[in-house]
Design a protein around this motif. Structure first.
Motif, mmCIF file in Angstrom:
data_model
loop_
_atom_site.group_PDB
_atom_site.id
_atom_site.type_symbol
_atom_site.label_atom_id
_atom_site.label_comp_id
_atom_site.label_asym_id
_atom_site.label_seq_id
_atom_site.Cartn_x
_atom_site.Cartn_y
_atom_site.Cartn_z
ATOM 1 N N ARG A 61 17.288 17.798 -16.972
ATOM 2 C CA ARG A 61 16.663 17.834 -16.376
ATOM 3 C C ARG A 61 16.633 19.332 -15.653
ATOM 4 N NH1 ARG A 61 17.212 16.894 -9.838
ATOM 5 N NH2 ARG A 61 18.540 15.043 -11.508
ATOM 6 N N LEU A 62 15.558 19.971 -16.298
ATOM 7 C CA LEU A 62 14.722 21.312 -16.082
ATOM 8 C C LEU A 62 13.233 20.792 -14.683
ATOM 9 C CD1 LEU A 62 13.317 22.863 -19.789
ATOM 10 C CD2 LEU A 62 15.150 22.963 -17.886
ATOM 11 N N HIS B 151 6.623 26.844 -14.301
ATOM 12 C CA HIS B 151 6.660 25.731 -12.971
ATOM 13 C C HIS B 151 7.244 24.698 -14.049
ATOM 14 C CE1 HIS B 151 5.013 28.082 -9.681
ATOM 15 N NE2 HIS B 151 6.045 27.223 -9.551
ATOM 16 N N PHE B 152 8.592 24.569 -15.206
ATOM 17 C CA PHE B 152 7.438 23.723 -16.331
ATOM 18 C C PHE B 152 9.331 22.593 -15.996
ATOM 19 C CE2 PHE B 152 9.787 22.092 -20.779
ATOM 20 C CZ PHE B 152 8.694 22.630 -21.321
ATOM 21 N N ASN B 153 8.493 21.468 -16.476
ATOM 22 C CA ASN B 153 9.265 20.163 -15.663
ATOM 23 C C ASN B 153 9.824 19.301 -17.459
ATOM 24 O OD1 ASN B 153 9.199 20.209 -13.141
ATOM 25 N ND2 ASN B 153 7.393 20.492 -12.763
ATOM 26 N N SER C 3 15.286 25.433 -11.285
ATOM 27 C CA SER C 3 16.907 24.069 -11.481
ATOM 28 C C SER C 3 17.099 24.039 -12.989
ATOM 29 C CB SER C 3 17.445 23.781 -10.206
ATOM 30 O OG SER C 3 16.797 23.975 -8.749
ATOM 31 N N VAL C 4 17.994 24.220 -13.554
ATOM 32 C CA VAL C 4 18.255 23.209 -14.866
ATOM 33 C C VAL C 4 19.491 22.241 -14.201
ATOM 34 C CG1 VAL C 4 19.369 23.199 -17.134
ATOM 35 C CG2 VAL C 4 17.528 25.160 -15.642
ATOM 36 N N TYR C 5 19.997 21.448 -14.513
ATOM 37 C CA TYR C 5 20.500 19.627 -14.720
ATOM 38 C C TYR C 5 21.336 19.482 -15.709
ATOM 39 C CZ TYR C 5 19.526 19.146 -9.793
ATOM 40 O OH TYR C 5 19.619 20.623 -8.404
ATOM 41 N N ASP D 42 24.281 17.224 -17.672
ATOM 42 C CA ASP D 42 24.558 16.323 -18.182
ATOM 43 C C ASP D 42 25.040 15.784 -16.907
ATOM 44 O OD1 ASP D 42 26.583 14.043 -18.899
ATOM 45 O OD2 ASP D 42 28.273 14.818 -19.220
ATOM 46 N N GLU D 43 23.805 16.073 -15.670
ATOM 47 C CA GLU D 43 23.886 15.432 -14.869
ATOM 48 C C GLU D 43 24.681 16.617 -13.640
ATOM 49 O OE1 GLU D 43 24.912 11.128 -13.906
ATOM 50 O OE2 GLU D 43 22.832 10.992 -14.788
ATOM 51 N N LYS D 44 24.713 17.524 -13.886
ATOM 52 C CA LYS D 44 25.211 18.519 -13.156
ATOM 53 C C LYS D 44 24.424 19.806 -12.587
ATOM 54 C CE LYS D 44 29.876 17.737 -14.247
ATOM 55 N NZ LYS D 44 31.167 18.364 -15.528
ATOM 56 N N LEU D 45 24.191 20.411 -12.204
ATOM 57 C CA LEU D 45 23.329 21.974 -11.689
ATOM 58 C C LEU D 45 24.236 22.500 -12.565
ATOM 59 C CD1 LEU D 45 21.002 23.431 -10.656
ATOM 60 C CD2 LEU D 45 22.927 23.849 -8.030
ATOM 61 N N VAL D 46 23.790 23.492 -13.569
ATOM 62 C CA VAL D 46 24.007 24.392 -13.918
ATOM 63 C C VAL D 46 23.410 25.795 -14.529
ATOM 64 C CG1 VAL D 46 25.357 22.814 -16.124
ATOM 65 C CG2 VAL D 46 22.732 23.854 -16.278
ATOM 66 N N ASN D 47 22.596 25.796 -13.359
ATOM 67 C CA ASN D 47 21.687 26.799 -13.680
ATOM 68 C C ASN D 47 20.643 27.079 -12.630
ATOM 69 O OD1 ASN D 47 20.698 29.471 -14.089
ATOM 70 N ND2 ASN D 47 19.923 28.702 -15.898
ATOM 71 N N SER D 48 19.707 27.669 -11.895
ATOM 72 C CA SER D 48 19.147 28.172 -10.592
ATOM 73 C C SER D 48 18.876 29.407 -10.900
ATOM 74 C CB SER D 48 19.520 27.694 -9.730
ATOM 75 O OG SER D 48 20.756 28.362 -8.958
ATOM 76 N N TYR D 49 17.253 29.614 -10.078
ATOM 77 C CA TYR D 49 17.134 31.272 -9.930
ATOM 78 C C TYR D 49 17.936 32.034 -7.828
ATOM 79 C CZ TYR D 49 15.933 29.207 -5.157
ATOM 80 O OH TYR D 49 15.425 28.915 -3.342
#
Length: 508
Positions: A7-8, A23-25, A61-63, A65-72
């Motif tokens: 999820r982006l 603002h890419f999703n 934010s980047v999720y 496998d349903e985990k937050l792995v990256n953010s600003y």
């Protein structure tokens, strides 16, 4: 509830002050094939890098496998379980298939390598995938399709959850692509997800569950399976696909490979009298019963001002054709004629070549735009570089067409569009009798492909004979006067513009 793999959310990235993703999703679920069509390629490299590795963000934010792995707020620079399959393979050519898959895998710590064990383990995966590959085979001896399969199996064995497939139809044959699509669908049943990046909506329609349309770093729209219709895609495809009358019907053998518009009764050429342009024109290039390498008794011709597309269903003869035209070898059988005479090295100045990725392979960064454009002019005019009057005359002729770019000293500051134009204007100035283009639409977004098509038309208007060596028909039919279909090195069908529907009626 479906498991989410990627999820982006509202991703913003930038480089040197230029915004790449805006603002890419994007959402991809387990066992899903998500298509991505880049109407413009701006931001695409940044997107792929971001999915593979948790690089710094300006926002979002980047999720995985349903985990937050990256953010600003925190970018750990870690890698996600993602693999990319593209023409620039990550495989090591002088190692075996098993060594590439097991020994070169991250986390492999054994000091003693048991080749038999690795080969037997690979054999089980190859059998499950239904492919005829062996662990002891050298990678350098594999075809493009087999390398794609090895890359995919390497990803599966390594526990990858998301595989990015990038422009695969540009380098493997139509027959192999159908098999690879079937292999992808096999692994979606095992929970593997795919991001399928391609240039054509019809290609994406044939394999994807959903499609994301991307332009200038933005996700414009996501189409569901029930929206895979022409009218849904046309508003987003600029001028390239707006004219129905330029589309052709596909042959029967490509029914499972449908990303060139098939056409309908009453639309386009299906409802017109077939045209046979240039049938009586001057033959410039002739292959007369030629055999060499994978070429088997091949006979065809290209006339002045004609565009002929050579489609090889097996993707095996193009290297042989280029070797013959570049005088790297002679035919084992038959003759190649240029203007009625046997092709010889003295005729090299009357040939023009535009390779795949021409701005990487033909242009010199240290030279100006004008010098790059005139680089082959001395083939026709030996003292060219010493005659300033001729140079001034060329500037006077081409400046109204090219614009201020012709005076650019540093071509690295020019746009990709300007550099592609430079390649074709060089050929236009050289004015060869025959131009051979290898996959001219490779890696081009929709706007770029329209530009390349118009540049090829410019060469045809100057009565040059254009031979396109194509792996797929995605854009080539829009410019072709004639289509030649090869299989196993032999010509199996020849059709003029307006007659492509006959392949559907009489499949070969």
């Amino acid at each position: 509830m479906r498991q989410e793999i990627l999820r982006l959310e509202k991703i913003v990235t930038a480089e040197n002050g230029v915004m790449l993703l805006n603002h890419f999703n994007l959402h991809i679920f387990r066992g899903e094939i998500m298509g991505l069509i880049a109407i413009s390629r701006h931001g695409l490299e940044s997107l792929i890098e971001l999915i593979c590795r948790n690089v710094p963000l300006y926002y979002g934010s980047v999720y995985f496998d349903e985990k937050l792995v990256n953010s600003y707020a925190l970018s750990p620079l870690t890698r996600n379980k993602v693999a990319v399959i593209e023409k620039q393979f990550s495989l090591i050519e002088n190692l075996t298939v098993a060594d590439n898959i097991y020994v070169m895998r991250r986390g492999f710590k054994k000091y003693i390598i048991h080749s038999k064990t690795l080969n037997s383990q690979f054999k089980m995966f190859a059998m499950d995938a239904g492919v005829d590959l062996h662990g002891e085979q050298q990678v350098q001896g594999l075809t493009y399709y087999e390398k794609c399969v090895v890359e995919l199996l390497k990803a599966i064995i390594g526990g990858v959850k998301l595989v990015i497939i990038r422009d695969i139809s540009n380098f493997i044959s139509t027959t192999d692509l159908i098999k690879f699509h079937q292999l992808m669908q096999t692994y979606t049943g095992s929970g593997v997800s795919f991001l399928y990046i391609c240039n054509h909506h019809q290609e994406a329609y044939s394999i994807c569950d959903k499609i994301c349309l991307m332009e200038n770093g933005k996700a414009l729209k996501v189409l569901g399976k029930d929206e895979f219709k022409e009218e849904k895609i046309l508003p987003f495809t600029n001028e390239f696909y707006k004219n129905y009358h330029e589309r052709q019907a596909l042959p029967q053998w490509m029914n499972d490979f449908p990303w060139v518009y098939r056409g309908k009764k009453g639309e386009g050429f299906d409802n017109e009298k077939p045209q046979t342009p240039l049938k009586n024109g001057q033959r410039v290039l002739e292959f007369c019963n030629v055999s060499s390498g994978n070429i088997n008794k091949l006979t065809f011709d290209v006339k002045a001002g004609e565009c002929v597309v050579l489609l090889d269903k097996n993707n095996t003869v193009y290297i042989d054709i280029l070797a013959l035209m570049n005088f790297e070898r002679k035919p084992q059988q038959g003759q190649i004629l240029l203007n009625g005479e046997v092709l010889a090295k003295k005729a090299f100045q009357t040939l023009g070549f535009i390779p795949e990725k021409p701005i990487r392979n033909l242009l010199f960064k240290e030279m100006s735009y004008f010098d790059n454009m005139c680089f082959t002019a001395d083939k026709k005019l030996r003292p060219f570089w010493m005659r300033s009057a001729i140079r001034k005359s060329i500037v006077k002729e081409y400046e109204p067409i090219i614009g201020p770019d012709i005076h650019a000293r540093d071509i690295t500051k020019l746009s990709i569009q300007s550099l592609y134009s430079l390649v074709y204007y060089r050929i236009h100035l050289q004015n060869p009798k025959v131009v051979i283009c290898v996959n001219p639409f490779f890696e081009g977004d929709m706007a770029m492909r329209l530009q390349i098509r118009n540049l090829i038309k410019m060469l045809l208007d100057k009565k040059m004979a254009v031979l396109i060596l194509a792996v797929n028909l995605s854009d080539s039919l829009l410019i072709a006067d004639r289509l030649l279909v090869l299989e196993k090195g032999t010509l199996i069908n020849e059709l003029y513009s307006g007659e492509y529907h006959k392949l559907t009626e009489n499949p070969q």
